[in-house]
Design an enzyme around this catalytic site. Sequence first.
Site, short mmCIF file in Angstrom:
data_model
loop_
_atom_site.label_atom_id
_atom_site.label_comp_id
_atom_site.label_asym_id
_atom_site.label_seq_id
_atom_site.Cartn_x
_atom_site.Cartn_y
_atom_site.Cartn_z
N HIS A 121 -23.82 19.77 -13.08
CA HIS A 121 -23.54 18.87 -11.97
C HIS A 121 -23.12 17.51 -12.55
CE1 HIS A 121 -24.58 16.29 -8.49
NE2 HIS A 121 -24.60 17.38 -7.74
N ASP A 198 -31.88 20.07 -16.09
CA ASP A 198 -31.60 19.59 -14.74
C ASP A 198 -32.16 20.65 -13.78
OD1 ASP A 198 -30.59 19.11 -12.25
OD2 ASP A 198 -28.51 18.85 -12.88
N GLN A 201 -31.79 22.39 -8.71
CA GLN A 201 -31.77 23.66 -7.98
C GLN A 201 -32.93 24.56 -8.42
OE1 GLN A 201 -29.75 24.20 -5.45
NE2 GLN A 201 -28.55 22.35 -5.80
N LYS A 224 -34.43 18.80 -2.16
CA LYS A 224 -33.91 20.17 -2.34
C LYS A 224 -35.00 21.20 -2.09
CE LYS A 224 -30.06 18.72 -4.66
NZ LYS A 224 -28.75 18.69 -4.09
N CYS A 362 -19.57 18.62 -6.74
CA CYS A 362 -20.00 17.72 -7.83
C CYS A 362 -20.01 18.45 -9.16
CB CYS A 362 -21.36 17.10 -7.55
SG CYS A 362 -21.37 16.03 -6.13
N1 PLP Z 1 -28.15 18.55 -10.36
C1 PLP Z 1 -27.92 19.62 -9.59
C2 PLP Z 1 -27.85 20.99 -10.22
C3 PLP Z 1 -27.77 19.47 -8.21
O1 PLP Z 1 -27.54 20.54 -7.45
C4 PLP Z 1 -27.85 18.16 -7.66
C5 PLP Z 1 -27.61 17.95 -6.22
O2 PLP Z 1 -26.86 18.69 -5.60
C6 PLP Z 1 -28.11 17.10 -8.51
C7 PLP Z 1 -28.26 17.32 -9.85
C8 PLP Z 1 -28.24 15.70 -7.99
O3 PLP Z 1 -29.37 15.58 -7.15
P1 PLP Z 1 -29.64 14.24 -6.35
O4 PLP Z 1 -28.36 13.90 -5.64
O5 PLP Z 1 -30.75 14.58 -5.43
O6 PLP Z 1 -30.01 13.20 -7.35
#
Ligand code: PLP
Length: 404
Positions: A121, A198, A201, A224, A362
């Site tokens: 992401h 990360d 998910q 999430k 993203c």
């Molecule tokens: N990493 C992953 C794999 C995600 O799916 C997301 C959000 O969709 C993020 C990071 C970023 O999360 P946040 O916007 O809650 O900081």
Amino acid sequence: MDVQGIRKEFPLLDTKINGNPLVYLDNAATTQKPRVVTDALLDYYRTLNSNIHRGVHHLSQQATDAFEESREYVRLFMNAAKHEEIIFTKGTTEAINLVANGFARAFLKKGDRVLVTVSDHHSDFVPWQQACLQSGAEFDIMPVERDGTLDLALLEEKLALKPKLVAFPHISNGLGLENPASKITAMAHAQGAAVLVDGAQGIAHCRVDVRDIGCDFYCWSAHKIYGPTGIGVLYGRQEWLDKLPPYQFGGEMIEEVDLQQTTFAALPFKFEAGTPPIAEAITLKNALEFVESIGFDALREHEAQLTGLAIDGLRRIDGTEIYGKEEGHSGVVSFNIEGAYHYDIGVILDQLGIAVRTGHHCAQPLMKHLGIPGCVRASFAIYNTQEEVERLLSGVKKAAEMLR
Ligand code: PLP
């Protein structure tokens, strides 16, 4: 599992969109919130609201206790070794920025390397890209196979170049595929690299045990996993958190402030400058208790069943391309229909009351790697039903007929 009973806990799911009952399939972006969370938020402001950690008065002490209880619950939920290893942040993005910023300032220099994956992401990709640009370190990117999986032999070659840190998604948000986190971590550690997972998910779809994974950092967002927005978690092994410089400066994170210099508070407060989102941090515990009351085994089985149904059905629609390997999608199905633009499919589905996400999710490096500008993503949660999958499939059929 009593899905209808679970749905009753989510009043928003009764909404009608364009005259149709809502089918909410944008759960990878954010999940809906159960009553236990929304009620607890309201209760907090009605009965407990007070600033924490610095008050002698009753309300402040109660709010502080609730805040620290939630931190302890998170520790147990992730099986972290120490209370101090759980840092509250705004979310995954802030957690990763905190680590990347500290690495850029304190550990990375010209000649060092950082390894990420092409399926990351932007919240994991861009902070490390920028940390490398700032420090002069090399930014290295692991490709994925056409089916979205990592080639572990190639990973071994990349690791032999001795990156200082390896960052990867536990479950990719673009394809919903789970990476073998413990294995990758062991391989990276064997070459001396620190590991950041990360877990934005991952946290919502599998039982996360950070000691079992063995990683140095694990980052996630409460929204999430049925919790509120504005709160997330950085788990960090104490050895690393002790070495990392503070990310932000201000109240709460100091030990002693003199006119010319400041010493910083012990963990976890060193990384929690300013007034945190108190209500959100406290009610995060309610969200995790909700998930525990269902259990990850039931949750995974239910999501796998819905995802399998969706993949089978989409395969039967002419011209549909589904991204990622055939099996093992954790609640996410990403696809395109030949000759149709993903955005237009999303608009048609929305007219039918079906909420999906369209675009690059993203994850532009992944989309470029797959050679597509974007795709449609349907993502499932504990409250989705088989009927909703059927409505998705008939909506996609209709969109295919209209757009081709
Ligand atoms: N990493 C992953 C794999 C995600 O799916 C997301 C959000 O969709 C993020 C990071 C970023 O999360 P946040 O916007 O809650 O900081």
